[in-house]
Design an enzyme around this catalytic site. Structure first.
Site, PDB file in Angstrom:
ATOM      1  N   ILE A  20      24.280  45.396  20.116  1.00  0.00           N
ATOM      2  CA  ILE A  20      24.808  44.100  19.675  1.00  0.00           C
ATOM      3  C   ILE A  20      25.755  43.513  20.715  1.00  0.00           C
ATOM      4  O   ILE A  20      25.746  42.312  20.995  1.00  0.00           O
ATOM      5  CB  ILE A  20      25.502  44.268  18.307  1.00  0.00           C
ATOM      6  CG1 ILE A  20      24.471  44.615  17.230  1.00  0.00           C
ATOM      7  CG2 ILE A  20      26.297  43.032  17.939  1.00  0.00           C
ATOM      8  CD1 ILE A  20      25.054  45.044  15.911  1.00  0.00           C
TER       9      ILE A  20
ATOM     10  N   SER B 207      30.688  44.636   8.985  1.00  0.00           N
ATOM     11  CA  SER B 207      29.364  45.145   8.586  1.00  0.00           C
ATOM     12  C   SER B 207      29.148  44.871   7.112  1.00  0.00           C
ATOM     13  O   SER B 207      30.110  44.630   6.366  1.00  0.00           O
ATOM     14  CB  SER B 207      29.300  46.664   8.830  1.00  0.00           C
ATOM     15  OG  SER B 207      28.187  47.259   8.157  1.00  0.00           O
TER      16      SER B 207
ATOM     17  N   TYR C  36      32.618  55.635   7.392  1.00  0.00           N
ATOM     18  CA  TYR C  36      32.279  54.470   8.216  1.00  0.00           C
ATOM     19  C   TYR C  36      32.540  53.189   7.422  1.00  0.00           C
ATOM     20  O   TYR C  36      33.139  52.241   7.921  1.00  0.00           O
ATOM     21  CB  TYR C  36      30.815  54.549   8.646  1.00  0.00           C
ATOM     22  CG  TYR C  36      30.311  53.326   9.349  1.00  0.00           C
ATOM     23  CD1 TYR C  36      29.519  52.386   8.682  1.00  0.00           C
ATOM     24  CD2 TYR C  36      30.646  53.079  10.680  1.00  0.00           C
ATOM     25  CE1 TYR C  36      29.064  51.258   9.313  1.00  0.00           C
ATOM     26  CE2 TYR C  36      30.187  51.939  11.328  1.00  0.00           C
ATOM     27  CZ  TYR C  36      29.398  51.041  10.634  1.00  0.00           C
ATOM     28  OH  TYR C  36      28.954  49.904  11.272  1.00  0.00           O
TER      29      TYR C  36
ATOM     30  N   ASP D  36      38.362  52.957  26.908  1.00  0.00           N
ATOM     31  CA  ASP D  36      38.160  53.577  25.590  1.00  0.00           C
ATOM     32  C   ASP D  36      39.030  52.785  24.625  1.00  0.00           C
ATOM     33  O   ASP D  36      40.261  52.850  24.715  1.00  0.00           O
ATOM     34  CB  ASP D  36      38.602  55.048  25.640  1.00  0.00           C
ATOM     35  CG  ASP D  36      38.551  55.720  24.275  1.00  0.00           C
ATOM     36  OD1 ASP D  36      38.761  56.954  24.220  1.00  0.00           O
ATOM     37  OD2 ASP D  36      38.340  55.018  23.249  1.00  0.00           O
TER      38      ASP D  36
ATOM     39  N   LYS E  64      35.166  49.845   8.047  1.00  0.00           N
ATOM     40  CA  LYS E  64      34.768  48.431   8.068  1.00  0.00           C
ATOM     41  C   LYS E  64      35.488  47.634   6.975  1.00  0.00           C
ATOM     42  O   LYS E  64      35.802  46.463   7.161  1.00  0.00           O
ATOM     43  CB  LYS E  64      33.254  48.304   7.959  1.00  0.00           C
ATOM     44  CG  LYS E  64      32.512  48.860   9.174  1.00  0.00           C
ATOM     45  CD  LYS E  64      32.977  48.241  10.501  1.00  0.00           C
ATOM     46  CE  LYS E  64      32.136  48.686  11.672  1.00  0.00           C
ATOM     47  NZ  LYS E  64      32.531  48.067  12.959  1.00  0.00           N
TER      48      LYS E  64
ATOM     49  N   ASP F  79      33.269  48.779  28.221  1.00  0.00           N
ATOM     50  CA  ASP F  79      32.610  49.874  27.523  1.00  0.00           C
ATOM     51  C   ASP F  79      33.155  51.200  28.035  1.00  0.00           C
ATOM     52  O   ASP F  79      33.626  51.288  29.169  1.00  0.00           O
ATOM     53  CB  ASP F  79      31.080  49.823  27.737  1.00  0.00           C
ATOM     54  CG  ASP F  79      30.298  50.447  26.592  1.00  0.00           C
ATOM     55  OD1 ASP F  79      29.587  49.720  25.878  1.00  0.00           O
ATOM     56  OD2 ASP F  79      30.421  51.679  26.414  1.00  0.00           O
TER      57      ASP F  79
HETATM   58  N1  NAI Z   1      23.569  48.557  14.357  1.00  0.00           N
HETATM   59  C1  NAI Z   1      23.814  48.082  13.147  1.00  0.00           C
HETATM   60  O1  NAI Z   1      22.941  48.079  12.256  1.00  0.00           O
HETATM   61  C2  NAI Z   1      25.162  47.546  12.798  1.00  0.00           C
HETATM   62  C3  NAI Z   1      26.243  47.633  13.677  1.00  0.00           C
HETATM   63  N2  NAI Z   1      27.459  47.116  13.297  1.00  0.00           N
HETATM   64  C4  NAI Z   1      28.616  47.196  14.201  1.00  0.00           C
HETATM   65  O2  NAI Z   1      28.320  46.473  15.415  1.00  0.00           O
HETATM   66  C5  NAI Z   1      28.993  47.089  16.525  1.00  0.00           C
HETATM   67  C6  NAI Z   1      27.985  47.409  17.618  1.00  0.00           C
HETATM   68  O3  NAI Z   1      26.994  48.250  17.058  1.00  0.00           O
HETATM   69  P1  NAI Z   1      25.666  48.655  17.879  1.00  0.00           P
HETATM   70  O4  NAI Z   1      25.453  47.737  19.023  1.00  0.00           O
HETATM   71  O5  NAI Z   1      24.596  48.847  16.884  1.00  0.00           O
HETATM   72  O6  NAI Z   1      26.113  50.101  18.430  1.00  0.00           O
HETATM   73  P2  NAI Z   1      25.621  50.946  19.679  1.00  0.00           P
HETATM   74  O7  NAI Z   1      25.987  52.355  19.357  1.00  0.00           O
HETATM   75  O8  NAI Z   1      24.211  50.618  20.024  1.00  0.00           O
HETATM   76  O9  NAI Z   1      26.566  50.399  20.876  1.00  0.00           O
HETATM   77  C7  NAI Z   1      27.958  50.572  20.775  1.00  0.00           C
HETATM   78  C8  NAI Z   1      28.572  50.429  22.149  1.00  0.00           C
HETATM   79  O10 NAI Z   1      29.979  50.656  22.019  1.00  0.00           O
HETATM   80  C9  NAI Z   1      30.398  51.588  23.003  1.00  0.00           C
HETATM   81  N3  NAI Z   1      31.563  52.350  22.524  1.00  0.00           N
HETATM   82  C10 NAI Z   1      31.561  53.310  21.560  1.00  0.00           C
HETATM   83  N4  NAI Z   1      32.790  53.817  21.407  1.00  0.00           N
HETATM   84  C11 NAI Z   1      33.588  53.193  22.315  1.00  0.00           C
HETATM   85  C12 NAI Z   1      34.963  53.295  22.655  1.00  0.00           C
HETATM   86  N5  NAI Z   1      35.761  54.193  22.057  1.00  0.00           N
HETATM   87  N6  NAI Z   1      35.445  52.481  23.621  1.00  0.00           N
HETATM   88  C13 NAI Z   1      34.630  51.593  24.251  1.00  0.00           C
HETATM   89  N7  NAI Z   1      33.311  51.451  23.993  1.00  0.00           N
HETATM   90  C14 NAI Z   1      32.807  52.251  23.021  1.00  0.00           C
HETATM   91  C15 NAI Z   1      29.185  52.484  23.252  1.00  0.00           C
HETATM   92  O11 NAI Z   1      29.261  53.106  24.526  1.00  0.00           O
HETATM   93  C16 NAI Z   1      28.043  51.474  23.143  1.00  0.00           C
HETATM   94  O12 NAI Z   1      27.754  50.876  24.394  1.00  0.00           O
HETATM   95  C17 NAI Z   1      29.708  48.324  15.947  1.00  0.00           C
HETATM   96  O13 NAI Z   1      31.056  48.002  15.675  1.00  0.00           O
HETATM   97  C18 NAI Z   1      28.961  48.594  14.635  1.00  0.00           C
HETATM   98  O14 NAI Z   1      29.783  49.243  13.681  1.00  0.00           O
HETATM   99  C19 NAI Z   1      27.666  46.511  12.080  1.00  0.00           C
HETATM  100  C20 NAI Z   1      26.621  46.414  11.197  1.00  0.00           C
HETATM  101  C21 NAI Z   1      25.307  46.920  11.490  1.00  0.00           C
HETATM  102  C1  BUO Z   2      25.413  49.603   7.407  1.00  0.00           C
HETATM  103  C2  BUO Z   2      24.922  49.664   8.751  1.00  0.00           C
HETATM  104  O1  BUO Z   2      23.791  49.638   9.027  1.00  0.00           O
HETATM  105  C3  BUO Z   2      25.874  49.704   9.817  1.00  0.00           C
HETATM  106  C4  BUO Z   2      25.544  50.536  10.979  1.00  0.00           C
HETATM  107  O2  BUO Z   2      26.890  49.047   9.724  1.00  0.00           O
END
Ligand code: NAI
Ligand code: BUO
Length: 259
Positions: A17, A142, A155, A62, A159, A36
């Site tokens: 995202i 989320s 988790y 971080d 959120k 990142d």
């Molecule tokens: N994938 C989904 O279905 C959903 C995701 N979200 C939220 O959207 C956001 C992004 O999710 P995605 O792109 O799916 O996750 P992802 O796991 O694909 O990417 C997350 C990115 O954040 C980086 N990251 C993780 N911990 C870190 C830290 N301590 N410091 C700096 N960078 C860090 C990772 O290296 C990665 O590049 C998250 O906050 C997640 O909770 C919310 C709802 C749904």
């Molecule tokens: C509920 C859900 O899919 C996340 C990763 O927020």
């Protein structure tokens, strides 16, 4: 092209995202700071943004470490001349039956998802005030910030906390013209969901893919969400069109949670 002349910071920008949001904000004219903990994949996103003829820098941080977040914002201002948009996107999921959750589990995910979001809001708001810029803070929430999900309980709690911090910060920062909102995606096909599905299979004995298919089958619009779906809404939050919205954690989930 509503963001020409603006500087946007996106955490967790190396993939998923965050990458989608960074590319969309660049497409809309913003200069980008890609942050990142994983530097390996940031270079590819940087190249994509350079191809859009935007200024872009990559910074390792971080987000759970407050000093690294403040240092990242200082370097943003020093290298790009300011900051206008802060997207606190980085976060981690955790699949665990509540009966098995340990103090270490709690500390790790809260330090990243909650503390990390707060440090980002603090550092951005401080910079906005020092620069006398109104500024926009946009947090990753989320559907799990509106409803608690089985095996995703802690988790979900993080959120819910992000939603509360978004509301409180909106009230505290409004006098300075800073708006604070959050995006609440549903099921987005990223590495996070690959991991959730795998861990759900381990926890429940379901076959790989079954959990993902079950969640997607409950989406009214009939398909999983993409990073571009999320980025389109975040681009609106980043634009002047959202100037009269603050304190909101908005569901953009294809029709899963109806509040
Ligand atoms: N994938 C989904 O279905 C959903 C995701 N979200 C939220 O959207 C956001 C992004 O999710 P995605 O792109 O799916 O996750 P992802 O796991 O694909 O990417 C997350 C990115 O954040 C980086 N990251 C993780 N911990 C870190 C830290 N301590 N410091 C700096 N960078 C860090 C990772 O290296 C990665 O590049 C998250 O906050 C997640 O909770 C919310 C709802 C749904
Ligand atoms: C509920 C859900 O899919 C996340 C990763 O927020």
């Amino acid at each position: 092209m509503s963001l020409v002349g603006k500087v946007a910071v996106v955490t967790g920008a190396a993939q998923g995202i965050g990458r989608g949001i960074a590319l969309r904000l660049a497409h809309d004219g913003a200069d980008l700071v890609l942050v990142d903990i994983n530097q390996d994949r940031l270079a590819d996103v940087r190249a994509e943004i350079l191809a859009l003829d935007r200024r872009v820098i990559t910074l390792a941080a971080d987000i759970s470490a407050r000093d690294q977040v403040f240092s990242m914002i200082d370097r943003t201002v020093a290298q790009l001349g300011g900051i206008d948009i802060m997207v606190n996107n980085a976060g981690v999921a955790q699949v665990r039956p509540l009966l098995d959750v340990t103090g270490e589990d709690m500390n790790r995910i809260f330090q990243i998802n909650v503390n990390g979001t707060l440090w980002g809001m603090q550092a951005a708001a401080q910079a906005f005030r020092k620069l006398a810029r109104k500024g926009k803070i946009i947090n990753a929430c989320s559907i799990a910030g509106h409803e608690g999900y089985a095996f995703l309980g802690v988790y979900s709690a993080t959120k819910f906390a992000v939603r509360g911090l978004t509301q409180a910060a909106a009230k505290e920062f409004a006098p300075y013209g800073i708006t604070v909102n959050a995006y609440c995606p549903g099921v987005v096909g990223t590495d996070m969901w690959v991991d959730i599905d795998r861990r759900m299979a381990e926890a429940t004995g379901a076959e790989i893919g079954a959990t993902y298919r079950k969640y997607v089958s409950g989406i009214a619009l009939g398909r999983a969400e993409t990073p571009d779906d999320v980025a389109a809404f975040v681009a609106w939050l980043a634009s002047a069109d959202s100037d009269y919205m603050t304190g909101q954690s908005v569901l953009i989930d294809g029709g899963m949670v109806f509040r």
